[in-house]
Structure formats: C-alpha cells, structure tokens
Design an enzyme around this catalytic site. Structure first.
Site, short mmCIF file in Angstrom:
data_model
loop_
_atom_site.label_atom_id
_atom_site.label_comp_id
_atom_site.label_asym_id
_atom_site.label_seq_id
_atom_site.Cartn_x
_atom_site.Cartn_y
_atom_site.Cartn_z
N ILE A 236 0.88 -1.16 0.00
CA ILE A 236 0.00 0.00 0.00
C ILE A 236 0.92 1.21 0.00
O ILE A 236 1.95 1.22 0.68
CB ILE A 236 -0.96 0.00 1.22
CG1 ILE A 236 -1.94 1.18 1.15
CG2 ILE A 236 -0.21 -0.06 2.52
CD1 ILE A 236 -3.06 1.11 2.19
N ALA A 237 0.57 2.21 -0.80
CA ALA A 237 1.42 3.40 -0.89
C ALA A 237 0.55 4.62 -1.18
O ALA A 237 -0.43 4.52 -1.92
CB ALA A 237 2.48 3.24 -1.97
N VAL A 238 0.94 5.74 -0.59
CA VAL A 238 0.23 7.00 -0.78
C VAL A 238 1.24 8.05 -1.22
O VAL A 238 2.33 8.15 -0.64
CB VAL A 238 -0.50 7.43 0.51
CG1 VAL A 238 -1.11 8.82 0.37
CG2 VAL A 238 -1.57 6.41 0.89
N GLU B 144 2.89 -7.66 6.00
CA GLU B 144 4.17 -7.41 6.65
C GLU B 144 4.41 -5.91 6.65
O GLU B 144 4.07 -5.23 5.68
CB GLU B 144 5.34 -8.08 5.90
CG GLU B 144 5.36 -9.59 6.01
CD GLU B 144 4.87 -10.24 4.74
OE1 GLU B 144 4.70 -9.54 3.72
OE2 GLU B 144 4.64 -11.45 4.77
N TYR C 93 -2.72 0.01 11.08
CA TYR C 93 -3.11 -1.40 11.04
C TYR C 93 -3.73 -1.84 12.37
O TYR C 93 -4.72 -2.58 12.38
CB TYR C 93 -1.92 -2.29 10.68
CG TYR C 93 -1.36 -2.00 9.30
CD1 TYR C 93 -2.18 -1.68 8.22
CD2 TYR C 93 0.01 -2.03 9.08
CE1 TYR C 93 -1.65 -1.41 6.97
CE2 TYR C 93 0.55 -1.77 7.82
CZ TYR C 93 -0.29 -1.46 6.78
OH TYR C 93 0.23 -1.19 5.55
#
Length: 159
Positions: A80-82, A114, A126
């Site tokens: 996941i990246a923003v 992870e 998370y």
C-alpha cells in the site's frame, strides 16, 4: 458493475487497470527504498487474484493504492502506498476500508501483511483497523545503508 468507494479530499477509490502501472510504480518508488518496476504492476493488474484499489480524482490522477492477493480463504496486503503530498489525510485508511468492503463478497476470512517494525504510522493504522502482530521476520526489508529491517507479520480476521 463498477466498484466505487468514497475517499477523503474529494477522491474516490476504484479498481486499478493496466494503464495505471506507471503511476503505481512512481508512487511505490516514492514510498519504499526498493520500489517495484511498472512491469511488476502490469502483471499484478492483469491477475484477477491480485486486485489493486486506486484512490484518484475525477481526472484519474492517482494519489494512492493498495494491492492485495487472494488465495483460497486468505488475503494478503502485498503493498500500500500514498503519494507524499496526500499522506496524513486518511487515504491509507480509506483504501484499507475499501479492500475490506470488497472482501466481504469473497471467500477470504483473514488478511495478513508485513510492515517494517520502524514504520510507526503504518503500524498504528493497522492496529486501529484490527490487525495484531503474530510474528516477525528479521532482515526482511533492505535499507539504503546495507542493513536490513525486521518485518512484523500482522493478521486480521475478516469475519
């Protein structure tokens, strides 16, 4: 049927397409020491077992994304990246909530991921989303200085 979820800042979340690969590689490269090439994202985007969720505006300018892999009754958050200019605005949470909503219609009953043990913003997110640490992997993530970071393995029941 088009899948569509709302996101902060006037953005929305929709399924990724192969045409998004270069943008995903750029955002991933801004987020991780070893970004993945666009060819890798093209492969994921073409595979129904690895859906990609993109947060974008009405002109399809991508601000972030989440990539998962589904196998049997398990799902794994692969990455996941923003985009840096969108961080801290709730976009990561919105992406994860879209993933969870979509997984309600799947056989997946648990999700794994992870995360670098030093990535406190991600770990806090998370944990707020119901993930708990179940193990760790020493030396999992390479660092620019040649050392390697420990990854926490986290899991969440999907119901």
């Amino acid at each position: 049927m088009m899948k569509f979820w709302m996101a902060p800042g006037g953005l929305h979340i929709e399924p990724g397409e192969t045409r998004d690969a270069k943008d995903l590689a750029r955002i991933h490269g801004q987020s991780f020491y070893r970004g993945w090439p666009s060819e890798e994202f093209e492969r994921f985007l073409a595979d129904k077992a690895s859906p990609v969720y993109i947060a974008c505006d009405a002109r399809r300018r991508i601000a972030g994304f989440a990539l998962i892999r589904n196998v049997a009754d398990e799902s794994e958050l692969l990455t996941i990246a923003v985009d840096p200019k969108w961080r801290g605005k709730g976009l990561g949470r919105a992406l994860m909530e879209a993933v969870f909503a979509d997984l309600l219609l799947s056989p997946a009953r648990c999700m794994f991921l992870e995360v670098d043990e030093q990535n406190q913003p991600a770990i806090r997110l998370y944990e707020k989303l119901g993930f708990a640490t179940i193990s760790s992997r020493k030396g999992y993530y390479p660092r620019p200085d040649g050392s390697a970071a420990t990854a926490l393995v986290m899991a969440r029941d999907l119901g």
